[in-house]
Design a protein around this motif. Structure first.
Motif, mmCIF file in Angstrom:
data_model
loop_
_atom_site.group_PDB
_atom_site.id
_atom_site.type_symbol
_atom_site.label_atom_id
_atom_site.label_comp_id
_atom_site.label_asym_id
_atom_site.label_seq_id
_atom_site.Cartn_x
_atom_site.Cartn_y
_atom_site.Cartn_z
ATOM 1 N N UNK A 256 11.921 -9.076 4.439
ATOM 2 C CA UNK A 256 12.909 -9.072 3.359
ATOM 3 C C UNK A 256 13.487 -7.674 3.151
ATOM 4 N N UNK A 257 12.630 -6.658 3.226
ATOM 5 C CA UNK A 257 13.111 -5.285 3.114
ATOM 6 C C UNK A 257 14.064 -4.958 4.250
ATOM 7 N N UNK A 258 13.732 -5.422 5.455
ATOM 8 C CA UNK A 258 14.601 -5.200 6.616
ATOM 9 C C UNK A 258 15.970 -5.848 6.386
ATOM 10 N N UNK A 259 15.970 -7.136 6.013
ATOM 11 C CA UNK A 259 17.226 -7.864 5.836
ATOM 12 C C UNK A 259 18.080 -7.240 4.742
ATOM 13 N N UNK A 260 17.441 -6.838 3.644
ATOM 14 C CA UNK A 260 18.188 -6.222 2.545
ATOM 15 C C UNK A 260 18.846 -4.926 2.976
ATOM 16 N N UNK A 277 18.696 0.448 12.481
ATOM 17 C CA UNK A 277 17.869 1.669 12.523
ATOM 18 C C UNK A 277 17.410 2.051 11.120
ATOM 19 N N UNK A 278 18.308 1.966 10.158
ATOM 20 C CA UNK A 278 17.913 2.168 8.767
ATOM 21 C C UNK A 278 16.812 1.184 8.384
ATOM 22 N N UNK A 279 17.021 -0.073 8.751
ATOM 23 C CA UNK A 279 16.126 -1.137 8.318
ATOM 24 C C UNK A 279 14.728 -0.990 8.908
ATOM 25 N N UNK A 280 14.625 -0.524 10.153
ATOM 26 C CA UNK A 280 13.297 -0.336 10.736
ATOM 27 C C UNK A 280 12.519 0.737 9.980
ATOM 28 N N UNK A 281 13.219 1.769 9.518
ATOM 29 C CA UNK A 281 12.528 2.817 8.755
ATOM 30 C C UNK A 281 12.053 2.292 7.403
ATOM 31 N N UNK A 282 12.898 1.522 6.739
ATOM 32 C CA UNK A 282 12.517 0.958 5.436
ATOM 33 C C UNK A 282 11.347 -0.008 5.599
ATOM 34 N N UNK A 289 2.002 -0.021 2.305
ATOM 35 C CA UNK A 289 1.502 -0.224 0.949
ATOM 36 C C UNK A 289 1.249 -1.707 0.734
ATOM 37 N N UNK A 290 0.310 -2.082 -0.133
ATOM 38 C CA UNK A 290 0.065 -3.505 -0.384
ATOM 39 C C UNK A 290 1.168 -4.138 -1.217
ATOM 40 N N UNK A 291 1.326 -5.446 -1.043
ATOM 41 C CA UNK A 291 2.295 -6.189 -1.825
ATOM 42 C C UNK A 291 3.674 -6.164 -1.202
ATOM 43 N N UNK A 292 4.581 -6.949 -1.795
ATOM 44 C CA UNK A 292 5.965 -7.004 -1.318
ATOM 45 C C UNK A 292 6.804 -5.996 -2.093
ATOM 46 N N UNK A 293 7.309 -6.381 -3.256
ATOM 47 C CA UNK A 293 8.174 -5.479 -4.021
ATOM 48 C C UNK A 293 7.512 -4.142 -4.361
ATOM 49 N N UNK A 294 6.223 -4.106 -4.716
ATOM 50 C CA UNK A 294 5.623 -2.796 -5.013
ATOM 51 C C UNK A 294 5.653 -1.829 -3.833
ATOM 52 N N UNK A 295 5.811 -2.342 -2.616
ATOM 53 C CA UNK A 295 5.768 -1.481 -1.433
ATOM 54 C C UNK A 295 7.126 -0.915 -1.045
ATOM 55 N N UNK A 296 8.208 -1.353 -1.679
ATOM 56 C CA UNK A 296 9.539 -0.989 -1.196
ATOM 57 C C UNK A 296 9.885 0.450 -1.569
ATOM 58 N N UNK A 297 10.392 1.211 -0.595
ATOM 59 C CA UNK A 297 10.669 2.626 -0.865
ATOM 60 C C UNK A 297 12.002 2.838 -1.555
ATOM 61 N N UNK A 298 12.151 4.004 -2.150
ATOM 62 C CA UNK A 298 13.439 4.462 -2.642
ATOM 63 C C UNK A 298 14.135 5.250 -1.542
ATOM 64 N N UNK A 299 15.429 5.478 -1.725
ATOM 65 C CA UNK A 299 16.226 6.115 -0.675
ATOM 66 C C UNK A 299 15.642 7.464 -0.284
ATOM 67 N N UNK A 300 15.204 8.234 -1.255
ATOM 68 C CA UNK A 300 14.656 9.578 -0.954
ATOM 69 C C UNK A 300 13.435 9.485 -0.063
ATOM 70 N N UNK A 301 12.660 8.401 -0.177
ATOM 71 C CA UNK A 301 11.467 8.237 0.656
ATOM 72 C C UNK A 301 11.834 7.985 2.115
ATOM 73 N N UNK A 302 13.005 7.416 2.334
ATOM 74 C CA UNK A 302 13.416 7.038 3.681
ATOM 75 C C UNK A 302 14.124 8.185 4.400
ATOM 76 N N UNK A 303 14.898 8.965 3.662
ATOM 77 C CA UNK A 303 15.688 10.031 4.293
ATOM 78 C C UNK A 303 14.948 11.366 4.327
ATOM 79 N N UNK A 304 13.800 11.454 3.636
ATOM 80 C CA UNK A 304 13.068 12.722 3.610
ATOM 81 C C UNK A 304 12.358 12.983 4.921
#
Length: 304
Positions: A256-260, A277-282, A289-304
């Motif tokens: 779901x994170x990938x598709x979003x 490529x963005x989606x594979x990093x997300x 991290x455990x769980x679905x929504x609790x595991x989703x990163x913010x943009x700063x976590x992906x580009x840092x």
């Protein structure tokens, strides 16, 4: 046309009941859980939250029950900035529920009771047309009825929005809906099922799966390959996008994170391979991290 929303998601909302287990039970076997947690989930809500955390202006069209779980899910969406004006409270059904087992390897098995998700209707889509008319991308998942999916595809077409179709779980759809998918997003197991249902001989390699699905009718295709990344094809281009390294703790909701992320990035004008490529990093961040929504990163976590 001005587009006030980056992504409008049409899809499901579930409460996730997640049991940690050493390994998945064999048929007829009972195993002890190492932990039990309750959290927000559902493919639609997951996509909406994942996109919002990356900075996308996001809305969700769906249904929850008029119960405590539904109230909690709406509150969680609001906390992440997701527009929920057309996420309806259904007086006649309970909130959808997912029963999830997560093994020590991070792999999961899921059983879903649809609840209020089964009541999402074309009328809901008609009432939500102002949201769809303001969207760059409409992202649709298949944990809601097919007639609602078809209505969403038609509304996206009429609004001039791009349709991202996450065909999970696989169901038979009218040819016009599949033809509108830009992209169609499936994992490799779902890709095989779609091709087999359409009488297509399975290709010998992963990019071939994506190409074959485009020949079946989709405008563009992404086949997700777990840690191996994704196979991507659109007119004039096909590519294997490598996965990002990750030590998986829980793969729940990674797709779901990938598709979003793909839906958000193509709405920003990225080519499909760059969006993947963005989606594979997300997705790689989410499985750590455990769980679905609790595991989703913010943009700063992906580009840092």
């Amino acid at each position: 046309m001005s587009r006030e929303l980056d992504v409008v998601v049409v899809g499901s909302l579930n409460v996730d009941l997640t049991a940690g287990v050493h390994r998945h039970p064999r048929q007829g076997e009972t195993v002890r859980a190492t932990a039990l947690t309750t959290g927000p989930g559902g493919k639609g809500a997951n996509q909406a939250v994942a996109a919002a955390r990356l900075g996308a202006r996001t809305a969700l069209i769906g249904r929850v029950g008029a119960d405590a779980h539904g109230q909690d899910l709406l509150a969680a969406l609001g906390a992440d900035g997701v527009e929920t004006a057309r996420t309806l409270r259904d007086e006649s059904a309970a909130t959808g529920t997912a029963l999830i087992n997560v093994a020590e390897t991070g792999e999961n098995s899921i059983v879903v009771a649809a609840g209020a998700n089964a009541h999402v209707s074309p009328d809901d889509l008609a009432a939500a047309r102002p949201l769809i008319d303001s969207a760059r991308v409409v992202s649709v998942v298949l944990e809601v009825p097919v007639d609602a999916v078809c209505a969403a595809a038609r509304a996206a077409r009429d609004a001039g929005a791009r349709l991202a179709l996450n065909l999970s779980p696989v169901v038979d759809l009218p040819a016009e809906v599949l033809a509108a998918a830009d992209p169609l997003i499936v994992n490799e197991h779902e890709a095989r099922e779609v091709l087999q249902r359409n009488g297509v001989q399975l290709p010998g390699e992963e990019v071939g799966y994506a190409e074959a699905l485009r020949q079946v009718g989709a405008r563009s295709v992404v086949v997700t390959l777990g840690p191996r990344g994704a196979a991507v094809t659109e007119p004039g281009h096909a590519e294997h996008v490598p996965g990002a390294p990750a030590d998986a703790v829980d793969t729940t909701g990674a797709g779901d994170a990938f598709a979003a992320t793909v839906a958000w990035r193509v709405g920003q004008g990225d080519a499909l391979a760059e969006a993947a490529r963005w989606a594979t990093r997300v997705a790689a961040r989410s499985v750590q991290q455990p769980g679905a929504q609790p595991s989703y990163p913010k943009l700063a976590d992906v580009v840092s």
